[in-house]
Design an enzyme around this catalytic site. Structure first.
Site, short mmCIF file in Angstrom:
data_model
loop_
_atom_site.label_atom_id
_atom_site.label_comp_id
_atom_site.label_asym_id
_atom_site.label_seq_id
_atom_site.Cartn_x
_atom_site.Cartn_y
_atom_site.Cartn_z
NE ARG A 1 -71.19 2.53 -41.79
CZ ARG A 1 -70.11 2.47 -41.00
NH1 ARG A 1 -69.72 1.30 -40.52
NH2 ARG A 1 -69.45 3.56 -40.68
CG HIS B 1 -71.45 -0.70 -35.42
ND1 HIS B 1 -72.18 -0.10 -36.42
CD2 HIS B 1 -70.16 -0.43 -35.73
CE1 HIS B 1 -71.37 0.50 -37.28
NE2 HIS B 1 -70.13 0.30 -36.88
P1 NAP Z 1 -61.35 1.98 -47.89
O1 NAP Z 1 -59.90 2.06 -47.51
O2 NAP Z 1 -61.97 3.12 -48.62
O3 NAP Z 1 -61.53 0.63 -48.73
C1 NAP Z 1 -62.72 0.31 -49.37
C2 NAP Z 1 -62.50 -0.89 -50.28
O4 NAP Z 1 -63.75 -1.23 -50.88
C3 NAP Z 1 -61.52 -0.60 -51.42
O5 NAP Z 1 -60.76 -1.74 -51.71
C4 NAP Z 1 -62.46 -0.28 -52.58
O6 NAP Z 1 -61.94 -0.55 -53.88
C5 NAP Z 1 -63.60 -1.25 -52.29
N1 NAP Z 1 -64.84 -0.81 -52.95
C6 NAP Z 1 -65.52 0.34 -52.79
N2 NAP Z 1 -66.59 0.39 -53.60
C7 NAP Z 1 -66.58 -0.78 -54.29
C8 NAP Z 1 -67.41 -1.33 -55.29
N3 NAP Z 1 -68.48 -0.67 -55.75
N4 NAP Z 1 -67.09 -2.54 -55.79
C9 NAP Z 1 -66.00 -3.21 -55.36
N5 NAP Z 1 -65.16 -2.75 -54.40
C10 NAP Z 1 -65.45 -1.55 -53.87
O7 NAP Z 1 -62.24 1.73 -46.59
P2 NAP Z 1 -61.79 1.06 -45.21
O8 NAP Z 1 -61.06 2.03 -44.38
O9 NAP Z 1 -61.14 -0.25 -45.51
O10 NAP Z 1 -63.23 0.84 -44.52
C11 NAP Z 1 -64.25 0.05 -45.12
C12 NAP Z 1 -65.56 0.22 -44.38
O11 NAP Z 1 -65.51 -0.47 -43.13
C13 NAP Z 1 -65.91 1.64 -43.97
O12 NAP Z 1 -66.47 2.36 -45.05
C14 NAP Z 1 -66.89 1.43 -42.85
O13 NAP Z 1 -68.21 1.42 -43.35
C15 NAP Z 1 -66.57 0.04 -42.32
N6 NAP Z 1 -66.12 0.07 -40.91
C16 NAP Z 1 -66.83 -0.66 -40.00
C17 NAP Z 1 -66.43 -0.66 -38.66
C18 NAP Z 1 -67.16 -1.46 -37.62
O14 NAP Z 1 -66.87 -1.35 -36.43
N7 NAP Z 1 -68.10 -2.32 -37.98
C19 NAP Z 1 -65.31 0.08 -38.26
C20 NAP Z 1 -64.62 0.81 -39.23
C21 NAP Z 1 -65.04 0.79 -40.56
P3 NAP Z 1 -60.65 0.26 -54.42
O15 NAP Z 1 -59.49 -0.32 -53.64
O16 NAP Z 1 -60.59 -0.09 -55.85
O17 NAP Z 1 -60.89 1.70 -54.13
#
Ligand code: NAP
Length: 330
Positions: free
Chosen positions: A245, A293
């Protein structure tokens, strides 16, 4: 019928009276019909409808909704909503709009999406690793000059976020021969990945990272995380890929680090304002690659299957899928 028989097995009898399952999206969203069709195909026993097709009685009866940037007013018009399923992985906007509600929020966790993101991470890491921005520039200048080759094994990739997407990206990068480091909120133990957590862990990871890839959710804790101080912790000549993001990166600090050539290049798929306004500096900066995006679009068919599985478990067994933790905001 005795009470003990009513939970799961009575489902077939109850099904004709199931409330409709609405798909709620932003007004004018172009893909509503395509989503309704994909969801209906995955759930032939449900009645999937756009919000506009709900009668007042339907609105009162709805307990589950499927959403893509829904209009908060439409959500509020369904007072008995128990949970909603987003078809996006990132739900920061939904959480902000639903701060005062108790509705259980489920985000999309889809191996197909993770594979698409892992492919994008590998593609753009290779773009940077094989100096493509430089060769593009050289071609414009009709300059014939090969750059020094570095092996993948000599280029460390630091992942911010080791969740559904980060872990899949780690695997594809490892298969391509890159050493992978990763940072998460809680300490992870992933085979072959050098895992870090906490503030000191972030500093330790940044100090070794050649290409930093952001796959964090946008929360209060991650907003502005990649600022001047943390960019300065990267070795000179490092690059950044932001596929998460926009507001996680302080755009002016990034510009300063690029102008100073401390950072070599940034591949940006996400921005503080989207679509990126025409007068934004990123469009024309020689060290920035702008993407609209597009790194990991949701696949409607596979997402519909994931949603269908979750709806089925709820309808048949009363089970709520794992939801977003409102304290952590992801
Ligand atoms: P997820 O499974 O919830 O994983 C998030 C990761 O970030 C986890 O490892 C979490 O740690 C870590 N995290 C969260 N807050 C943190 C902090 N304050 N400090 C350090 N680490 C932190 O999410 P996901 O499914 O992988 O998706 C991640 C993001 O990708 C989404 O939220 C979305 O914004 C983005 N996204 C972008 C696109 C695009 O097309 N550009 C598409 C899809 C998603 P823990 O493992 O300890 O919980």
């Amino acid at each position: 019928m005795p009470n003990s028989a009513v939970s799961t097995n009575a489902f077939a009898d109850l099904r004709p009276s199931l409330p409709p399952l609405p798909f709620l999206a932003a007004p004018g969203y172009a893909a509503t019909d395509a989503w309704v069709a994909a969801l209906q195909a995955a759930m032939p026993d449900e009645r999937i409808v756009p919000f506009s097709a709900l009668s007042p009685a339907d609105q009162a009866a709805v307990t589950v909704a499927i959403v893509a940037n829904p209009d908060p007013a439409e959500l509020a018009a369904c007072p008995n909503l128990v949970w909603l399923h987003s078809v996006w992985a990132g739900v920061e906007r939904l959480l902000a709009e639903m701060q005062d509600s108790q509705v259980h929020i489920v985000r999309l966790i889809d191996p197909r999406l993770a594979a698409t993101m892992a492919e994008a991470v590998l593609a753009w890491v290779l773009y940077l690793h094989r100096d493509m921005p430089r060769y593009l520039q050289q071609q414009k200048e009709q300059r014939w000059q090969s750059q020094v080759y570095r092996r993948a094994a000599q280029r460390k990739i630091g992942l911010l976020g080791l969740g559904a997407l980060g872990e899949a990206a780690a695997r594809s990068l490892q298969q391509a021969g890159f050493p992978v480091l990763g940072w998460s909120r809680t300490q992870k133990h992933l085979d072959g990945v050098d895992c870090y957590s906490g503030e000191a862990g972030l500093a330790a990871m940044l100090a070794q990272t050649d290409i930093l890839v952001c796959l964090l959710p946008l929360t209060a804790a991650t907003t502005g995380l990649i600022n001047a101080q943390r960019l300065a912790m990267l070795p000179a000549g490092a690059s950044l890929i932001n596929f998460a993001r926009g507001p996680i990166v302080v755009e002016q600090d990034l510009r300063t680090a690029l102008d100073a050539t401390h950072l070599q290049h940034a591949v940006l798929d996400v921005f503080a304002v989207e679509p990126l306004p025409p007068d934004s500096w990123q469009w024309t900066h020689p060290a920035v690659t702008v993407l609209p995006h597009c790194s990991a679009p949701t696949d409607k068919e596979s997402a519909a299957q994931i949603v269908a599985g979750n709806v089925k478990r709820y309808r048949e067994q009363g089970l709520l899928p794992a939801g977003v933790n409102r304290q952590q905001a992801y």
